[in-house]
Structures are given as C-alpha cells and as structure tokens.
Design a protein around this motif. Structure first.
Motif, PDB file in Angstrom:
ATOM      1  N   LYS A   1     -21.412  15.135  36.361  1.00  0.00           N
ATOM      2  CA  LYS A   1     -20.207  14.568  36.949  1.00  0.00           C
ATOM      3  C   LYS A   1     -19.788  13.292  36.231  1.00  0.00           C
ATOM      4  O   LYS A   1     -18.592  13.017  36.070  1.00  0.00           O
ATOM      5  N   LEU A   2     -20.773  12.515  35.795  1.00  0.00           N
ATOM      6  CA  LEU A   2     -20.471  11.282  35.077  1.00  0.00           C
ATOM      7  C   LEU A   2     -19.763  11.579  33.762  1.00  0.00           C
ATOM      8  O   LEU A   2     -18.782  10.914  33.398  1.00  0.00           O
ATOM      9  N   GLY A   3     -20.249  12.612  33.041  1.00  0.00           N
ATOM     10  CA  GLY A   3     -19.614  12.987  31.782  1.00  0.00           C
ATOM     11  C   GLY A   3     -18.181  13.445  31.982  1.00  0.00           C
ATOM     12  O   GLY A   3     -17.281  13.074  31.205  1.00  0.00           O
ATOM     13  N   LYS A   4     -17.936  14.238  33.015  1.00  0.00           N
ATOM     14  CA  LYS A   4     -16.577  14.709  33.292  1.00  0.00           C
ATOM     15  C   LYS A   4     -15.660  13.543  33.672  1.00  0.00           C
ATOM     16  O   LYS A   4     -14.501  13.489  33.254  1.00  0.00           O
ATOM     17  N   PHE A   5     -16.205  12.619  34.458  1.00  0.00           N
ATOM     18  CA  PHE A   5     -15.400  11.467  34.880  1.00  0.00           C
ATOM     19  C   PHE A   5     -15.031  10.592  33.681  1.00  0.00           C
ATOM     20  O   PHE A   5     -13.903  10.082  33.598  1.00  0.00           O
TER      21      PHE A   5
END
Length: 255
Positions: free
Chosen positions: A91-95
């Motif tokens: 999720k951090l990478g997508k954000f």
C-alpha cells in the motif's frame, strides 16, 4: 457619570484604562496607525494606542511560524498517508506512486523535512530516494546532513552509512556536526572501529576539524585505551592549548 458607573462595576481593568485614555485625549486627535510610505520605516507597534499597549500574545514569530504555515494541505495529506501505510509495503508503494511522485518540489522537500522532524526516518529515506530521481534534483550537502544526523540519532547506522557513501559519490563533504553525530552514533551502537573509520575520514576533510568530535571520541573510547591514545595524540597536536582529562585508570578497568 460614566466614570462613576465604570468604577463601581466589576468589568475588566482594561475598560478603565480605555476610558482613561479617552478622557485624556479625544479619539479624533489620535492618529490611526498607518503603513509608512517611507521605505524601511514602520510605526513602532510597542507604543500605546488609545491607552492600550500592544503585548506579545505568545504565538511564534518569524521564520519558524512561516515555515510551519508553508506546509501545504497536499503535503500534509501525503505525510498522514505515508504514516498510515508505513507498515504495509504494498500500500505504501502504491500511495507513493499515486500521490508522492506528483508533488511539487517545495512540497516534496517540506514532506522530507517534516518526516525528519517527526523522527519518521525510514519514511524520510524513501522520500529522499524519490527526490534523487527528480529532474530538478541537484546534490545538496544540507539535505544529506539533516537525514544522516536523523538516522544516526535513531541508531540506524547502516542506512546512515549508505547515505554517507552516496554523499561522497556526489563529491560532497560532511561538516563537523555531521562527523560528530555519526561518530557518536557508532559509539552508542557499540562499534568503536566504525567510529574510528569515520574519524580517519574526518582528518582528510578539507574543513578544519572542531574539538567536539575529538572529545566525544576521547570519552567513548575509554574502554579502548590504544585507540584513545591515538586520538589523544592527534588532539594535542591540533589543539595544543586545550586540556584532556584522563580519569583514573582503575575506575574504568583500564589497567
């Protein structure tokens, strides 16, 4: 009559001060504060106006207040999102792809600085890696300095040294404060040999060394007399007028 009524009432004291100012000088005779047309001159705000004196209200003034105000809503939203997803790499990478990479230069730098201030150093490293990929990025020793010091104070010495190597690859030299914090970090980390490696690098720096990193080493190397004597000899050569305190050896088991 008005004065007698005010004196008998329990209104705040500032009402009496206000009324006293009115009785001494009519309102129409008191010039209102205006912005001066003369360059470099402004009215003195500390002078009384109609019986009042302007006091400091306790809020910060100057660059500190403006810098906090300079963080835009989008940057604040990104900081909150990064902290929310920091435990989930996916999720951090997508954000970061959807929001962080679209930030303007000043917002991205503001996010980096705020994460360092909040001691979210792992997130700050990710932001810095993204910054280095931007077209506008230019090597800046101060960005490296703040991030390396934040990592050293958090005892993340492996990450600090990776940035240290990147900084040297970009032909940037750390200043005395950076050397001091990295040496202190390695001593806290329990790695005096790495602290000595940084010390040897400091001696080759084009900037003259300060006393502070020497004194931190002299204190941190008390359990290692051979290394300490080497630093002490260099210190006495560079600072002949300064005194080095040598505690009794039996206290620190140096016999």
């Amino acid at each position: 009559m008005a004065i007698r009524w005010f004196s008998r009432s329990k209104l705040p004291i500032f009402a009496l001060v206000f009324l006293r100012g009115l009785t001494r000088r009519p309102i129409r005779d008191v010039p209102l504060p205006v912005t001066s047309t003369i360059t470099g001159f402004q009215p003195d705000s500390s002078r009384p106006i109609w019986g009042f004196r302007l006091y400091h209200d306790g809020r910060p003034r100057g660059p500190l207040w403006r810098s906090r105000k300079a963080i835009g809503k989008e940057a604040l939203f990104v900081i909150q999102g990064l902290k929310r997803f920091k435990e989930d790499e996916e999720k951090l990478g997508k954000f970061m792809k959807s929001h962080v990479s679209r930030l303007l230069k000043l917002d991205m730098l503001a996010v980096l600085g705020e994460l360092e201030r909040q001691e979210e150093v792992a997130l700050a490293v990710k932001i810095f890696r993204l910054i280095r990929k931007q077209d506008w990025y230019k090597p800046d020793v101060y960005i490296y300095k703040d991030l390396i010091i934040a990592l050293a104070r958090s005892k993340k010495m492996d990450d600090a040294m990776k940035l240290w190597e990147s900084m040297r690859e970009e032909n940037l030299f750390p200043d005395s404060q950076t050397y001091t914090e990295v040496i202190r970090g390695f001593l806290r980390y329990g790695s005096p040999s790495d602290a000595m490696n940084v010390y040897e690098d400091m001696k080759k720096s084009p900037e003259p060394p300060d006393e502070l990193p020497f004194r931190i080493l002299l204190k941190g190397l008390l359990p290692h007399p051979l290394l300490r004597n080497r630093v002490k000899q260099d210190f006495e050569e560079l600072f002949p007028d300064q005194h080095v305190f040598d505690p009794p050896e039996e206290i620190f088991s140096l016999r």
